[in-house]
Write a protein that holds these residues in place. Sequence first.
Motif, PDB file in Angstrom:
ATOM      1  N   SER A 203       0.848  -1.194   0.000  1.00  0.00           N
ATOM      2  CA  SER A 203       0.000   0.000   0.000  1.00  0.00           C
ATOM      3  C   SER A 203       0.879   1.238   0.000  1.00  0.00           C
ATOM      4  O   SER A 203       2.051   1.185   0.397  1.00  0.00           O
ATOM      5  N   VAL A 204       0.326   2.356  -0.445  1.00  0.00           N
ATOM      6  CA  VAL A 204       1.020   3.635  -0.361  1.00  0.00           C
ATOM      7  C   VAL A 204       0.100   4.649   0.309  1.00  0.00           C
ATOM      8  O   VAL A 204      -1.123   4.555   0.212  1.00  0.00           O
ATOM      9  N   THR A 205       0.716   5.613   0.981  1.00  0.00           N
ATOM     10  CA  THR A 205      -0.035   6.669   1.655  1.00  0.00           C
ATOM     11  C   THR A 205      -0.210   7.857   0.731  1.00  0.00           C
ATOM     12  O   THR A 205       0.738   8.290   0.058  1.00  0.00           O
ATOM     13  N   VAL A 206      -1.422   8.394   0.703  1.00  0.00           N
ATOM     14  CA  VAL A 206      -1.695   9.665   0.037  1.00  0.00           C
ATOM     15  C   VAL A 206      -2.315  10.607   1.059  1.00  0.00           C
ATOM     16  O   VAL A 206      -2.972  10.161   1.998  1.00  0.00           O
ATOM     17  N   ASN A 207      -2.079  11.890   0.888  1.00  0.00           N
ATOM     18  CA  ASN A 207      -2.605  12.876   1.829  1.00  0.00           C
ATOM     19  C   ASN A 207      -3.647  13.781   1.190  1.00  0.00           C
ATOM     20  O   ASN A 207      -3.882  14.904   1.640  1.00  0.00           O
ATOM     21  N   THR A 208      -4.267  13.271   0.135  1.00  0.00           N
ATOM     22  CA  THR A 208      -5.359  13.951  -0.539  1.00  0.00           C
ATOM     23  C   THR A 208      -6.285  12.906  -1.132  1.00  0.00           C
ATOM     24  O   THR A 208      -5.845  11.787  -1.421  1.00  0.00           O
ATOM     25  N   THR A 209      -7.535  13.247  -1.304  1.00  0.00           N
ATOM     26  CA  THR A 209      -8.451  12.349  -2.015  1.00  0.00           C
ATOM     27  C   THR A 209      -8.602  12.766  -3.472  1.00  0.00           C
ATOM     28  O   THR A 209      -9.327  12.123  -4.224  1.00  0.00           O
ATOM     29  N   ASP A 210      -7.916  13.824  -3.853  1.00  0.00           N
ATOM     30  CA  ASP A 210      -7.977  14.316  -5.231  1.00  0.00           C
ATOM     31  C   ASP A 210      -6.935  13.565  -6.065  1.00  0.00           C
ATOM     32  O   ASP A 210      -5.890  14.117  -6.438  1.00  0.00           O
ATOM     33  N   LEU A 211      -7.224  12.304  -6.336  1.00  0.00           N
ATOM     34  CA  LEU A 211      -6.283  11.448  -7.057  1.00  0.00           C
ATOM     35  C   LEU A 211      -6.565  11.530  -8.555  1.00  0.00           C
ATOM     36  O   LEU A 211      -7.684  11.294  -9.004  1.00  0.00           O
TER      37      LEU A 211
ATOM     38  N   ASP B 224      -3.649   3.993   1.340  1.00  0.00           N
ATOM     39  CA  ASP B 224      -3.889   4.442   2.709  1.00  0.00           C
ATOM     40  C   ASP B 224      -4.036   5.954   2.700  1.00  0.00           C
ATOM     41  O   ASP B 224      -3.186   6.662   2.143  1.00  0.00           O
ATOM     42  N   PHE B 225      -5.095   6.452   3.313  1.00  0.00           N
ATOM     43  CA  PHE B 225      -5.360   7.887   3.334  1.00  0.00           C
ATOM     44  C   PHE B 225      -4.903   8.470   4.670  1.00  0.00           C
ATOM     45  O   PHE B 225      -5.421   8.111   5.727  1.00  0.00           O
ATOM     46  N   GLY B 226      -3.924   9.387   4.613  1.00  0.00           N
ATOM     47  CA  GLY B 226      -3.278   9.878   5.810  1.00  0.00           C
ATOM     48  C   GLY B 226      -3.875  11.135   6.411  1.00  0.00           C
ATOM     49  O   GLY B 226      -3.505  11.506   7.522  1.00  0.00           O
TER      50      GLY B 226
ATOM     51  N   VAL C  84      -7.804   4.366   6.478  1.00  0.00           N
ATOM     52  CA  VAL C  84      -8.234   5.757   6.419  1.00  0.00           C
ATOM     53  C   VAL C  84      -7.967   6.424   7.763  1.00  0.00           C
ATOM     54  O   VAL C  84      -7.693   5.757   8.768  1.00  0.00           O
ATOM     55  N   THR C  85      -8.041   7.741   7.770  1.00  0.00           N
ATOM     56  CA  THR C  85      -7.804   8.526   8.983  1.00  0.00           C
ATOM     57  C   THR C  85      -9.074   9.267   9.364  1.00  0.00           C
ATOM     58  O   THR C  85      -9.761   9.837   8.499  1.00  0.00           O
ATOM     59  N   LEU C  86      -9.388   9.250  10.638  1.00  0.00           N
ATOM     60  CA  LEU C  86     -10.563   9.952  11.147  1.00  0.00           C
ATOM     61  C   LEU C  86     -10.242  11.433  11.320  1.00  0.00           C
ATOM     62  O   LEU C  86      -9.072  11.825  11.386  1.00  0.00           O
ATOM     63  N   PRO C  87     -11.269  12.300  11.421  1.00  0.00           N
ATOM     64  CA  PRO C  87     -11.013  13.705  11.738  1.00  0.00           C
ATOM     65  C   PRO C  87     -10.217  13.822  13.041  1.00  0.00           C
ATOM     66  O   PRO C  87     -10.428  13.051  13.985  1.00  0.00           O
ATOM     67  N   ASN C  88      -9.289  14.770  13.086  1.00  0.00           N
ATOM     68  CA  ASN C  88      -8.391  14.896  14.240  1.00  0.00           C
ATOM     69  C   ASN C  88      -9.131  15.274  15.519  1.00  0.00           C
ATOM     70  O   ASN C  88     -10.135  15.996  15.485  1.00  0.00           O
ATOM     71  N   LEU C  89      -8.600  14.789  16.653  1.00  0.00           N
ATOM     72  CA  LEU C  89      -9.023  15.278  17.966  1.00  0.00           C
ATOM     73  C   LEU C  89      -7.982  16.294  18.423  1.00  0.00           C
ATOM     74  O   LEU C  89      -6.816  15.958  18.632  1.00  0.00           O
ATOM     75  N   SER C  90      -8.419  17.525  18.572  1.00  0.00           N
ATOM     76  CA  SER C  90      -7.512  18.660  18.764  1.00  0.00           C
ATOM     77  C   SER C  90      -7.101  18.840  20.229  1.00  0.00           C
ATOM     78  O   SER C  90      -7.579  18.142  21.133  1.00  0.00           O
ATOM     79  N   ASP C  91      -6.252  19.825  20.447  1.00  0.00           N
ATOM     80  CA  ASP C  91      -5.848  20.183  21.808  1.00  0.00           C
ATOM     81  C   ASP C  91      -7.058  20.634  22.625  1.00  0.00           C
ATOM     82  O   ASP C  91      -7.112  20.396  23.832  1.00  0.00           O
ATOM     83  N   ASN C  92      -8.020  21.257  21.970  1.00  0.00           N
ATOM     84  CA  ASN C  92      -9.236  21.671  22.677  1.00  0.00           C
ATOM     85  C   ASN C  92      -9.965  20.470  23.263  1.00  0.00           C
ATOM     86  O   ASN C  92     -10.447  20.506  24.397  1.00  0.00           O
TER      87      ASN C  92
ATOM     88  N   CYS D 269      -0.943  -5.150   4.788  1.00  0.00           N
ATOM     89  CA  CYS D 269      -0.209  -4.340   3.816  1.00  0.00           C
ATOM     90  C   CYS D 269       1.155  -3.905   4.357  1.00  0.00           C
ATOM     91  O   CYS D 269       1.317  -3.645   5.544  1.00  0.00           O
ATOM     92  N   ILE D 270       2.110  -3.808   3.431  1.00  0.00           N
ATOM     93  CA  ILE D 270       3.435  -3.250   3.692  1.00  0.00           C
ATOM     94  C   ILE D 270       3.489  -1.902   2.981  1.00  0.00           C
ATOM     95  O   ILE D 270       3.314  -1.829   1.758  1.00  0.00           O
ATOM     96  N   ASN D 271       3.708  -0.837   3.743  1.00  0.00           N
ATOM     97  CA  ASN D 271       3.613   0.527   3.222  1.00  0.00           C
ATOM     98  C   ASN D 271       4.978   1.217   3.280  1.00  0.00           C
ATOM     99  O   ASN D 271       5.523   1.404   4.367  1.00  0.00           O
ATOM    100  N   PRO D 272       5.568   1.589   2.125  1.00  0.00           N
ATOM    101  CA  PRO D 272       6.835   2.321   2.145  1.00  0.00           C
ATOM    102  C   PRO D 272       6.607   3.729   2.677  1.00  0.00           C
ATOM    103  O   PRO D 272       5.918   4.542   2.058  1.00  0.00           O
ATOM    104  N   ASP D 273       7.194   4.036   3.801  1.00  0.00           N
ATOM    105  CA  ASP D 273       6.845   5.224   4.582  1.00  0.00           C
ATOM    106  C   ASP D 273       8.021   6.188   4.618  1.00  0.00           C
ATOM    107  O   ASP D 273       9.169   5.766   4.806  1.00  0.00           O
ATOM    108  N   HIS D 274       7.763   7.482   4.460  1.00  0.00           N
ATOM    109  CA  HIS D 274       8.811   8.505   4.568  1.00  0.00           C
ATOM    110  C   HIS D 274      10.001   8.179   3.668  1.00  0.00           C
ATOM    111  O   HIS D 274      11.130   8.059   4.127  1.00  0.00           O
ATOM    112  N   VAL D 275       9.756   8.039   2.390  1.00  0.00           N
ATOM    113  CA  VAL D 275      10.846   7.662   1.493  1.00  0.00           C
ATOM    114  C   VAL D 275      11.752   8.864   1.230  1.00  0.00           C
ATOM    115  O   VAL D 275      11.276  10.009   1.159  1.00  0.00           O
ATOM    116  N   PRO D 276      13.068   8.655   1.099  1.00  0.00           N
ATOM    117  CA  PRO D 276      13.968   9.756   0.749  1.00  0.00           C
ATOM    118  C   PRO D 276      13.599  10.371  -0.602  1.00  0.00           C
ATOM    119  O   PRO D 276      13.008   9.712  -1.471  1.00  0.00           O
ATOM    120  N   THR D 277      13.945  11.634  -0.760  1.00  0.00           N
ATOM    121  CA  THR D 277      13.672  12.365  -1.992  1.00  0.00           C
ATOM    122  C   THR D 277      14.852  12.220  -2.941  1.00  0.00           C
ATOM    123  O   THR D 277      15.988  12.524  -2.578  1.00  0.00           O
TER     124      THR D 277
END
Length: 338
Positions: free
Chosen positions: A5-13, A30-32, A68-76, A284-292
């Motif tokens: 699997s790979v992580t994306v940080n948008t649903t606009d694929l 995987d949606f981050g 998938v990722t749920l909406p964040n729980l904030s400091d509040n 799933c095995i997800n390649p995470d934080h790959v070097p640029t």
Amino acid sequence: MLKVSVTVNTTDLSELDLKQMSQLGVDCIDFGAGNSFAGVKEQGYPDLDKLLELQRKIRSYGMDINRVTLPNLSDNFMRNRPGSERELENSINAVKTFGEANIDIVRQRFEGDVFYGLSKSYQAIQRGGAISRGESLGIMKEKAETPTFEELEKWWAAFQGAYGKLVPAAQNSNVNIAMHPSDTPHPDSPFGGLGLHRIIDDFPNKNVGLVYCIGTRAEAGGSSLVLDEINHFGRKGRIFLVHFRNVRGSLPTAGAFEEALLDDGDMNMFKLLLELRKVGYNGCINPDHVPTMAGDTPDLDDRWGHSNIGWKASSLGFSYSIGYIKALLAALTEFEGK
């Protein structure tokens, strides 16, 4: 069967994104970012029809949604400020929505699980000039204050209260809820080694587990720690997704670490796959934080400076990592004689 699997940080694929993923042999996405789903900005949680539309689009390229990722729980929320209880309601509704779409794994982010300002991020130069994230304790001269024991216990009480409602919602929706370790893994961070055990102890439900990040845990103690934790959590069936990342050094041994290409860090990644198979991991095995690499346009985040955290089309770093993992999986099949 292990998948990639790979992580994306948008649903606009785009069509280009999905074509390249499919051509590289990616199995799942995987949606981050929890706020990237249609409907979250308007109603606080994803719109089911739009989610199903996205799922159909991904499936048309031979892939599926894994995590998938749920909406964040904030400091509040963590400080129990007025009106913040709506955040938890939104997360519970998101769990139900993802369950209706038959998505197996959700992750909840909690503000305050990482202690920022204790180490200094720097640009690490790797083989051939590839760029990765480095972090050092020694060059951070003025360190931020960490919470007191009492403040941490209040934080844990807020976490337990939230999970106490999220876990039954996940069970009712036939969804696994997974926690990612605190990154950077500074001592006493809530989701460090002891905190991960505490989650499992507090919530002994089979659908409560981990996004087990090999890189983050290696930063806390190297190969031996990672192997021990895979064995411990894996044999309990509590590893739901694996972030597959190699690093050089660790905070306890070198006072610093640098993320590395999969074949160029301290760890033998094939040995880790063998350990995962030994404990019965089949996700799933997800390649995470790959070097640029030269020519890449990285997906960067200030919280993890110089980390290429998510897929972008034509990323050489991700293409290399996906190919490396698929080769390891082929070797694993041959090694097992299947």
